[in-house]
Structures are given as structure tokens and as C-alpha cells.
Design a protein around this motif. Sequence first.
Motif, mmCIF file in Angstrom:
data_model
loop_
_atom_site.group_PDB
_atom_site.id
_atom_site.type_symbol
_atom_site.label_atom_id
_atom_site.label_comp_id
_atom_site.label_asym_id
_atom_site.label_seq_id
_atom_site.Cartn_x
_atom_site.Cartn_y
_atom_site.Cartn_z
ATOM 1 N N GLY A 222 7.546 -8.867 -5.334
ATOM 2 C CA GLY A 222 6.692 -8.877 -6.528
ATOM 3 C C GLY A 222 5.448 -9.709 -6.349
ATOM 4 N N ASP A 223 5.588 -10.862 -5.674
ATOM 5 C CA ASP A 223 4.430 -11.728 -5.433
ATOM 6 C C ASP A 223 3.402 -11.042 -4.536
ATOM 7 O OD1 ASP A 223 5.542 -13.728 -6.966
ATOM 8 O OD2 ASP A 223 6.512 -14.713 -5.269
ATOM 9 N N LEU A 224 3.899 -10.336 -3.511
ATOM 10 C CA LEU A 224 2.992 -9.623 -2.604
ATOM 11 C C LEU A 224 2.250 -8.508 -3.336
ATOM 12 C CD1 LEU A 224 5.115 -9.337 0.666
ATOM 13 C CD2 LEU A 224 3.062 -10.710 0.320
ATOM 14 N N LEU A 225 2.960 -7.754 -4.164
ATOM 15 C CA LEU A 225 2.317 -6.672 -4.919
ATOM 16 C C LEU A 225 1.278 -7.222 -5.890
ATOM 17 C CD1 LEU A 225 5.383 -4.347 -5.643
ATOM 18 C CD2 LEU A 225 3.438 -3.881 -4.126
ATOM 19 N N ALA B 261 -14.644 -0.924 1.924
ATOM 20 C CA ALA B 261 -13.815 0.264 2.176
ATOM 21 C C ALA B 261 -12.625 -0.083 3.058
ATOM 22 C CB ALA B 261 -14.665 1.347 2.822
ATOM 23 N N ILE B 262 -12.867 -0.908 4.081
ATOM 24 C CA ILE B 262 -11.784 -1.318 4.991
ATOM 25 C C ILE B 262 -10.754 -2.164 4.246
ATOM 26 C CG2 ILE B 262 -11.250 -2.667 7.058
ATOM 27 C CD1 ILE B 262 -14.066 -1.873 8.084
ATOM 28 N N ILE B 263 -11.231 -3.120 3.435
ATOM 29 C CA ILE B 263 -10.323 -3.978 2.661
ATOM 30 C C ILE B 263 -9.470 -3.146 1.712
ATOM 31 C CG2 ILE B 263 -10.213 -5.780 0.883
ATOM 32 C CD1 ILE B 263 -12.814 -6.928 2.161
ATOM 33 N N ASN B 264 -10.088 -2.189 1.028
ATOM 34 C CA ASN B 264 -9.369 -1.354 0.072
ATOM 35 C C ASN B 264 -8.321 -0.490 0.768
ATOM 36 O OD1 ASN B 264 -9.203 -0.563 -2.776
ATOM 37 N ND2 ASN B 264 -9.841 1.455 -2.057
ATOM 38 N N GLU B 265 -8.706 0.074 1.905
ATOM 39 C CA GLU B 265 -7.775 0.908 2.671
ATOM 40 C C GLU B 265 -6.595 0.076 3.180
ATOM 41 O OE1 GLU B 265 -7.756 3.734 6.680
ATOM 42 O OE2 GLU B 265 -9.651 3.062 5.803
ATOM 43 N N SER B 266 -6.877 -1.119 3.666
ATOM 44 C CA SER B 266 -5.817 -1.994 4.178
ATOM 45 C C SER B 266 -4.871 -2.434 3.066
ATOM 46 C CB SER B 266 -6.438 -3.224 4.855
ATOM 47 O OG SER B 266 -7.250 -2.842 5.945
ATOM 48 N N ALA B 267 -5.435 -2.741 1.883
ATOM 49 C CA ALA B 267 -4.598 -3.132 0.748
ATOM 50 C C ALA B 267 -3.673 -1.992 0.339
ATOM 51 C CB ALA B 267 -5.478 -3.559 -0.426
ATOM 52 N N GLY B 268 -4.211 -0.767 0.340
ATOM 53 C CA GLY B 268 -3.390 0.394 0.014
ATOM 54 C C GLY B 268 -2.266 0.602 1.014
ATOM 55 N N PHE B 269 -2.576 0.393 2.305
ATOM 56 C CA PHE B 269 -1.554 0.528 3.351
ATOM 57 C C PHE B 269 -0.457 -0.523 3.177
ATOM 58 C CE2 PHE B 269 -0.025 -0.789 7.605
ATOM 59 C CZ PHE B 269 0.655 0.379 7.946
ATOM 60 N N MET B 270 -0.857 -1.767 2.864
ATOM 61 C CA MET B 270 0.136 -2.831 2.672
ATOM 62 C C MET B 270 1.038 -2.523 1.484
ATOM 63 S SD MET B 270 -1.718 -6.460 3.534
ATOM 64 C CE MET B 270 -3.106 -6.249 2.444
ATOM 65 N N LYS B 271 0.455 -1.958 0.429
ATOM 66 C CA LYS B 271 1.263 -1.608 -0.746
ATOM 67 C C LYS B 271 2.293 -0.549 -0.380
ATOM 68 C CE LYS B 271 -0.645 -1.241 -4.853
ATOM 69 N NZ LYS B 271 -1.418 -0.697 -5.998
ATOM 70 N N GLU B 272 1.889 0.438 0.432
ATOM 71 C CA GLU B 272 2.815 1.480 0.856
ATOM 72 C C GLU B 272 3.966 0.889 1.668
ATOM 73 O OE1 GLU B 272 0.769 4.532 2.963
ATOM 74 O OE2 GLU B 272 -0.427 5.154 1.234
ATOM 75 N N VAL B 273 3.645 -0.043 2.567
ATOM 76 C CA VAL B 273 4.666 -0.670 3.401
ATOM 77 C C VAL B 273 5.650 -1.466 2.540
ATOM 78 C CG1 VAL B 273 5.102 -2.401 5.193
ATOM 79 C CG2 VAL B 273 3.226 -0.751 5.467
ATOM 80 N N ILE B 274 5.115 -2.251 1.611
ATOM 81 C CA ILE B 274 5.963 -3.106 0.758
ATOM 82 C C ILE B 274 6.888 -2.283 -0.126
ATOM 83 C CG2 ILE B 274 5.891 -4.794 -1.139
ATOM 84 C CD1 ILE B 274 3.245 -5.791 0.118
ATOM 85 N N GLU B 275 6.445 -1.097 -0.518
ATOM 86 C CA GLU B 275 7.243 -0.275 -1.416
ATOM 87 C C GLU B 275 8.234 0.631 -0.696
ATOM 88 O OE1 GLU B 275 4.199 1.630 -3.734
ATOM 89 O OE2 GLU B 275 4.224 0.039 -5.268
ATOM 90 N N THR B 276 8.344 0.510 0.635
ATOM 91 C CA THR B 276 9.338 1.290 1.383
ATOM 92 C C THR B 276 10.746 0.736 1.133
ATOM 93 O OG1 THR B 276 9.033 -0.116 3.331
ATOM 94 C CG2 THR B 276 7.697 1.907 3.200
ATOM 95 N N PRO B 277 11.778 1.562 1.319
ATOM 96 C CA PRO B 277 13.164 1.107 1.100
ATOM 97 C C PRO B 277 13.538 -0.112 1.948
ATOM 98 C CG PRO B 277 13.087 3.492 1.322
ATOM 99 C CD PRO B 277 11.719 2.999 1.649
ATOM 100 N N GLU B 278 12.963 -0.201 3.147
ATOM 101 C CA GLU B 278 13.279 -1.320 4.032
ATOM 102 C C GLU B 278 12.883 -2.667 3.440
ATOM 103 O OE1 GLU B 278 11.736 1.399 4.809
ATOM 104 O OE2 GLU B 278 12.448 2.258 6.718
#
Length: 263
Positions: free
Chosen positions: A51-54, A26-43
Amino acid sequence: MVETERLVAIGTMSTGIAHEINNPLAIINESAGFMKEVIETPEMSAFSRKGDLLLGIEKIEKSVKRARRITHQLLGHVKKQDSAFSEVNLEMLTKETLDLLKKDIEDKEISVELKMESNAKLLWSDPYQIRQVLINLLSNAIHALSKKGTITILTTIPDKFSEIDGLNRLHKNGESSACLEWSEESFLSLEIRDNGIGIPKENLGKIFDPFFTTKSFDQGTGLGLFVVHKIISGLGGQIEVESTVGKGTSFFIKLPRHLENKT
């Protein structure tokens, strides 16, 4: 006795493993989702390796799903559940299951043939568990087929009581569950046949063992047929398999049309 003790040990170990693994998953899945949100920000839009990170996060999420599937199957096997017995229309249940697998069937252009005798469609059993069996066996058949293969599903009622093979070995390895009363036409026989790649002879004795699989890491857990066998045995039935490499595989299931529990 040895077989019973082995299964009890597997059950105890499985429960512990499943619960210990679910929390970090559950922790791994939540963290992966958070990282995806960060990577997809305009910044992060100008980051050259976005693309490699996603892609890496997608692999993490797929692995988490696979691990969760394993733990759910483990818990589903060892958890004590009360069977909800009712009249089961096997033809209707089979068609519903095929609808669930419709996309996979259409993607491979698989032909499905239903050959169900009119007097071999109804039984008194647990529809939820029967559906689990159908999903697992039909999914395996689809996986074994290449383009434009064929799956055949047959049901029959044996003509004579004496023709029913293996009445004294209803359960693999001498297992037993409820006390049963058998009479003429008390069995319903179900066969699921495919003309796929087949199973090597050296693997036939292992396919009902937990965690045995020939599928790739992301496609199989090795628990599907193990669960199928436990369900069929629990419902007072028997399952056998015949296979020839390059020609296909047939699973033969015999279930009581009505189970009298004397315990």
C-alpha cells in the motif's frame, strides 16, 4: 519596448524548458506505470508495504500530470496560432463551460446566476480562446468559494461610448495588438463575480504574472490568469480585477463585438 522584450524572452525560455522537461516526464510516467503493474502482480500480494508503494507511485503520477499541465500551458502561450473567428453566442458558450465544471460546482453546492442582457450575448471572436478564458476564470471562482457560495456571470453593452472606461489603455502595461476601430456599442462587457475568500491587496498587482499562485502545489500552476490576460489582449480587449478579502472577487472583461484588423 521593455515589456515586449521581456515577453519574447519569457516565450523563448518557456519553449526550451517545456521541451526539455516533456521527455523525462514521459520516461518517469512510463516507469511509474510499470512499477504499479509489478506491485499489483500476485507474487507481490504478500508484501506488507504494498500500500505504501502504491501511494508513492500515485504521488509520482500526480506530480507528472501537474508538470505536464505546466508545460502544455507554456507551449500553448508561446505557440503561434491562427485565430478561428466566428459568431460566438456567449450565453451558450458559458453554459457549455459550466457543464464541464458541473461536478466541482455540485460538490460545493455553488449557486450560479446568469444575468445576460438579450443584446449582449453575441460577438465576433475566437470561441476556442473565449472558452479557455471562461474555464480559467470559473475554475478560479469555484476554488475561491466554500460550500454554498455564489458565482454571478453578467454581460452588458455600455449605453454610451463615453462611458467605456480605459479606451486608451486597452492592454495592460501599454501593450497593443491589432489596430481597432471603436464606435458606439462596440464593446461587450463580461463580469464574473464570486463571493469567495477574495484576493489580498498586495497580490492584486501580481495575479497576471506568470507562475504567480497562492494555491497549493498540486492545485495551481500560476499560469491560468497569465494566459487569460494574453488571450484577452490578443483579442483586442481589456481585463481588470476588483477584490476584497472575505467578500469576493470580480473580473471585468471588455471585448470588441467585432474586430477590424487593419494590419
